[in-house]
Design a protein around this motif. Structure first.
Motif, PDB file in Angstrom:
ATOM      1  N   MET A 259     -71.751  60.000 -44.234  1.00 43.45           N
ATOM      2  CA  MET A 259     -72.240  59.288 -43.703  1.00 43.45           C
ATOM      3  C   MET A 259     -73.375  59.576 -44.413  1.00 43.45           C
ATOM      4  SD  MET A 259     -72.242  58.251 -39.734  1.00 43.45           S
ATOM      5  CE  MET A 259     -73.135  56.938 -39.114  1.00 43.45           C
ATOM      6  N   ALA A 260     -74.080  58.694 -44.585  1.00 38.46           N
ATOM      7  CA  ALA A 260     -75.756  59.192 -45.364  1.00 38.46           C
ATOM      8  C   ALA A 260     -76.783  59.408 -43.566  1.00 38.46           C
ATOM      9  CB  ALA A 260     -76.644  57.834 -45.631  1.00 38.46           C
ATOM     10  N   GLU A 261     -77.603  60.199 -44.229  1.00 38.00           N
ATOM     11  CA  GLU A 261     -78.259  59.888 -43.067  1.00 38.00           C
ATOM     12  C   GLU A 261     -78.753  59.124 -43.005  1.00 38.00           C
ATOM     13  OE1 GLU A 261     -79.573  62.885 -41.337  1.00 38.00           O
ATOM     14  OE2 GLU A 261     -77.969  63.709 -41.848  1.00 38.00           O
ATOM     15  N   PRO A 262     -80.041  58.643 -41.413  1.00 37.00           N
ATOM     16  CA  PRO A 262     -80.903  57.527 -41.304  1.00 37.00           C
ATOM     17  C   PRO A 262     -81.734  57.454 -41.903  1.00 37.00           C
ATOM     18  CG  PRO A 262     -80.187  58.705 -39.013  1.00 37.00           C
ATOM     19  CD  PRO A 262     -78.918  59.254 -40.195  1.00 37.00           C
ATOM     20  N   GLY A 263     -82.807  56.458 -42.346  1.00 40.38           N
ATOM     21  CA  GLY A 263     -84.014  56.594 -42.867  1.00 40.38           C
ATOM     22  C   GLY A 263     -84.907  55.639 -41.815  1.00 40.38           C
ATOM     23  N   TYR A 264     -85.566  54.803 -42.097  1.00 42.10           N
ATOM     24  CA  TYR A 264     -86.462  54.560 -41.287  1.00 42.10           C
ATOM     25  C   TYR A 264     -86.402  53.106 -40.564  1.00 42.10           C
ATOM     26  CZ  TYR A 264     -90.354  57.475 -42.905  1.00 42.10           C
ATOM     27  OH  TYR A 264     -91.067  58.386 -42.696  1.00 42.10           O
ATOM     28  N   ALA A 265     -86.562  52.856 -39.489  1.00 42.36           N
ATOM     29  CA  ALA A 265     -85.995  51.639 -38.656  1.00 42.36           C
ATOM     30  C   ALA A 265     -86.958  50.694 -39.396  1.00 42.36           C
ATOM     31  CB  ALA A 265     -86.433  51.593 -37.173  1.00 42.36           C
ATOM     32  N   ALA A 266     -85.877  49.293 -39.326  1.00 43.13           N
ATOM     33  CA  ALA A 266     -85.755  48.044 -40.562  1.00 43.13           C
ATOM     34  C   ALA A 266     -87.113  47.900 -40.242  1.00 43.13           C
ATOM     35  CB  ALA A 266     -84.850  46.631 -39.611  1.00 43.13           C
ATOM     36  N   ASN A 267     -87.763  47.655 -39.050  1.00 43.12           N
ATOM     37  CA  ASN A 267     -89.251  46.879 -38.835  1.00 43.12           C
ATOM     38  C   ASN A 267     -90.220  48.495 -38.313  1.00 43.12           C
ATOM     39  OD1 ASN A 267     -88.714  44.236 -38.367  1.00 43.12           O
ATOM     40  ND2 ASN A 267     -87.697  44.155 -36.339  1.00 43.12           N
ATOM     41  N   SER A 268     -90.900  48.225 -38.991  1.00 43.13           N
ATOM     42  CA  SER A 268     -92.121  49.494 -39.020  1.00 43.13           C
ATOM     43  C   SER A 268     -92.350  49.849 -36.986  1.00 43.13           C
ATOM     44  CB  SER A 268     -93.330  49.462 -39.827  1.00 43.13           C
ATOM     45  OG  SER A 268     -94.073  50.318 -40.105  1.00 43.13           O
TER      46      SER A 268
ATOM     47  N   GLN B  30     -75.564  61.549 -33.606  1.00 40.80           N
ATOM     48  CA  GLN B  30     -76.046  60.360 -32.569  1.00 40.80           C
ATOM     49  C   GLN B  30     -77.487  60.143 -33.454  1.00 40.80           C
ATOM     50  OE1 GLN B  30     -77.029  59.514 -28.696  1.00 40.80           O
ATOM     51  NE2 GLN B  30     -75.393  58.211 -28.592  1.00 40.80           N
ATOM     52  N   ILE B  31     -77.171  58.928 -33.553  1.00 37.64           N
ATOM     53  CA  ILE B  31     -79.296  58.509 -34.500  1.00 37.64           C
ATOM     54  C   ILE B  31     -79.840  58.113 -33.017  1.00 37.64           C
ATOM     55  CG2 ILE B  31     -80.098  56.500 -35.499  1.00 37.64           C
ATOM     56  CD1 ILE B  31     -77.339  56.049 -37.296  1.00 37.64           C
ATOM     57  N   ARG B  32     -80.442  58.966 -33.649  1.00 37.28           N
ATOM     58  CA  ARG B  32     -82.237  58.603 -32.473  1.00 37.28           C
ATOM     59  C   ARG B  32     -83.550  58.440 -33.054  1.00 37.28           C
ATOM     60  NH1 ARG B  32     -81.932  60.352 -27.247  1.00 37.28           N
ATOM     61  NH2 ARG B  32     -79.279  60.596 -26.626  1.00 37.28           N
ATOM     62  N   VAL B  33     -84.507  57.186 -32.863  1.00 36.34           N
ATOM     63  CA  VAL B  33     -85.446  57.270 -33.339  1.00 36.34           C
ATOM     64  C   VAL B  33     -86.553  58.640 -32.401  1.00 36.34           C
ATOM     65  CG1 VAL B  33     -87.580  55.445 -33.148  1.00 36.34           C
ATOM     66  CG2 VAL B  33     -85.276  54.758 -32.934  1.00 36.34           C
ATOM     67  N   GLY B  34     -86.991  59.266 -34.386  1.00 32.13           N
ATOM     68  CA  GLY B  34     -88.361  60.219 -33.755  1.00 32.13           C
ATOM     69  C   GLY B  34     -89.470  59.933 -34.023  1.00 32.13           C
ATOM     70  N   LYS B  35     -90.511  60.199 -34.731  1.00 31.83           N
ATOM     71  CA  LYS B  35     -91.945  60.326 -34.804  1.00 31.83           C
ATOM     72  C   LYS B  35     -92.234  58.560 -36.250  1.00 31.83           C
ATOM     73  CE  LYS B  35     -96.773  62.442 -36.420  1.00 31.83           C
ATOM     74  NZ  LYS B  35     -96.813  63.576 -36.851  1.00 31.83           N
TER      75      LYS B  35
ATOM     76  N   MET C   8     -83.160  52.480 -20.892  1.00 29.98           N
ATOM     77  CA  MET C   8     -82.606  53.784 -20.892  1.00 29.98           C
ATOM     78  C   MET C   8     -81.494  53.674 -20.052  1.00 29.98           C
ATOM     79  SD  MET C   8     -84.293  57.412 -20.215  1.00 29.98           S
ATOM     80  CE  MET C   8     -84.524  56.852 -18.554  1.00 29.98           C
ATOM     81  N   PHE C   9     -79.922  54.395 -20.065  1.00 28.74           N
ATOM     82  CA  PHE C   9     -79.084  53.863 -19.297  1.00 28.74           C
ATOM     83  C   PHE C   9     -78.578  55.804 -18.982  1.00 28.74           C
ATOM     84  CE2 PHE C   9     -74.233  54.805 -19.263  1.00 28.74           C
ATOM     85  CZ  PHE C   9     -74.190  53.506 -18.644  1.00 28.74           C
ATOM     86  N   LYS C  10     -78.019  55.544 -17.536  1.00 23.70           N
ATOM     87  CA  LYS C  10     -77.858  56.348 -16.544  1.00 23.70           C
ATOM     88  C   LYS C  10     -76.889  56.171 -15.468  1.00 23.70           C
ATOM     89  CE  LYS C  10     -79.817  60.627 -18.701  1.00 23.70           C
ATOM     90  NZ  LYS C  10     -79.316  61.946 -19.062  1.00 23.70           N
TER      91      LYS C  10
ATOM     92  N   PRO D 222     -81.471  53.963 -30.848  1.00 25.21           N
ATOM     93  CA  PRO D 222     -82.124  52.995 -31.475  1.00 25.21           C
ATOM     94  C   PRO D 222     -82.658  51.275 -30.613  1.00 25.21           C
ATOM     95  CG  PRO D 222     -81.232  53.336 -33.218  1.00 25.21           C
ATOM     96  CD  PRO D 222     -81.210  54.612 -32.115  1.00 25.21           C
ATOM     97  N   ARG D 223     -81.284  51.348 -29.285  1.00 20.65           N
ATOM     98  CA  ARG D 223     -80.280  49.810 -28.921  1.00 20.65           C
ATOM     99  C   ARG D 223     -82.195  50.312 -27.994  1.00 20.65           C
ATOM    100  NH1 ARG D 223     -78.696  52.226 -24.400  1.00 20.65           N
ATOM    101  NH2 ARG D 223     -77.066  53.429 -24.660  1.00 20.65           N
ATOM    102  N   GLU D 224     -82.275  51.459 -27.577  1.00 21.23           N
ATOM    103  CA  GLU D 224     -83.266  50.956 -26.631  1.00 21.23           C
ATOM    104  C   GLU D 224     -84.610  51.371 -27.371  1.00 21.23           C
ATOM    105  OE1 GLU D 224     -81.629  55.407 -23.682  1.00 21.23           O
ATOM    106  OE2 GLU D 224     -83.303  55.201 -25.453  1.00 21.23           O
ATOM    107  N   VAL D 225     -84.864  51.304 -28.596  1.00 18.14           N
ATOM    108  CA  VAL D 225     -86.008  51.268 -28.925  1.00 18.14           C
ATOM    109  C   VAL D 225     -86.699  49.575 -29.210  1.00 18.14           C
ATOM    110  CG1 VAL D 225     -87.966  51.500 -31.448  1.00 18.14           C
ATOM    111  CG2 VAL D 225     -86.315  53.599 -30.179  1.00 18.14           C
TER     112      VAL D 225
END
Length: 225
Positions: A1-10, A70-75, A109-111, A154-157
């Protein structure tokens, strides 16, 4: 599985000027040095604990993986894989869609308490935050820091307002102001506010205080779940 890159929308271009943000170069360099040292020190000193947790996870579920990524969104909206010890059943992501209606936190967020997806050893790992230890690998890779806002999904962002997206101005962390303030008892809105307070006031002294408080919470677990 390829490493995730930048989200589609900046994300960066949509961030409003609600806070005055400046890249503190000296602080950033020193912080990175502390991150590398701290992560290496932690991985070496806790290698015995990694082994014990690995054995316990395998004893409960011999066929399941030890680690969960899990894919997360960073800086700046850059996506990456975040690592954890697996604390849920292997089909947790498939079961999630049936649990979303029981979400106990308002916002992106989900909890839920008593999440049926969590394994027996997983309950212990989450209560003590030991499931987070593999994130030291993320710190070494540079997509996480020891201290910073928690990296969202990503779904949270996708549900973030422009105000919320300011959380993504800095490198996400293993621990932060939210975790040492109230963690799961804090609303999403309050979590964002705490993250922005940290971003405004970030410094090495501030980071060290949060790390020390995190150690106290790990030794004396609070309301983590």
């Amino acid at each position: 599985m390829a490493e995730p890159g930048y989200a589609a929308n900046s994300v960066v271009n949509q961030i409003p000027q609600s806070i005055v943000f400046e890249e503190k170069k000296t602080y950033t360099i020193l912080k990175r040095g502390i991150d590398i040292f701290g992560a290496l020190f932690g991985l070496i000193c806790l290698s015995w604990l990694f082994l014990i947790i690995t054995i316990l996870i395998k004893l409960e579920d011999p066929k399941g993986p030890v680690f969960f990524k899990q894919i997360r969104v960073g800086k700046n909206g850059k996506e990456f894989y975040m690592y954890k010890f697996r604390s849920m059943v292997t089909d947790a992501e498939e079961i999630l869609k049936d649990l979303l209606k029981y979400n106990e936190i308002e916002g992106a967020m989900f909890k839920i308490k008593n999440d049926p997806r969590i394994t027996k050893i997983g309950k212990v790992l989450r209560k003590t935050s030991m499931d987070e230890l593999p994130q030291l690998i993320n710190v070494l890779k540079g997509n996480m820091s020891l201290v910073g806002p928690r990296p969202p999904l990503p779904r949270e962002v996708a549900q973030y307002t422009n105000y919320d997206k300011q959380r993504l101005l800095v490198t996400p962390g293993c621990t932060g102001l939210w975790q040492v303030t109230g963690r799961n008892s804090v609303s999403f809105k309050k979590m964002v506010e705490l993250d922005l307070i940290y971003i405004k006031n970030r410094s090495l002294i501030y980071d060290i205080r949060i790390i020390l408080k995190t150690i106290v919470i790990i030794l004396k677990p609070n309301n983590a779940y």
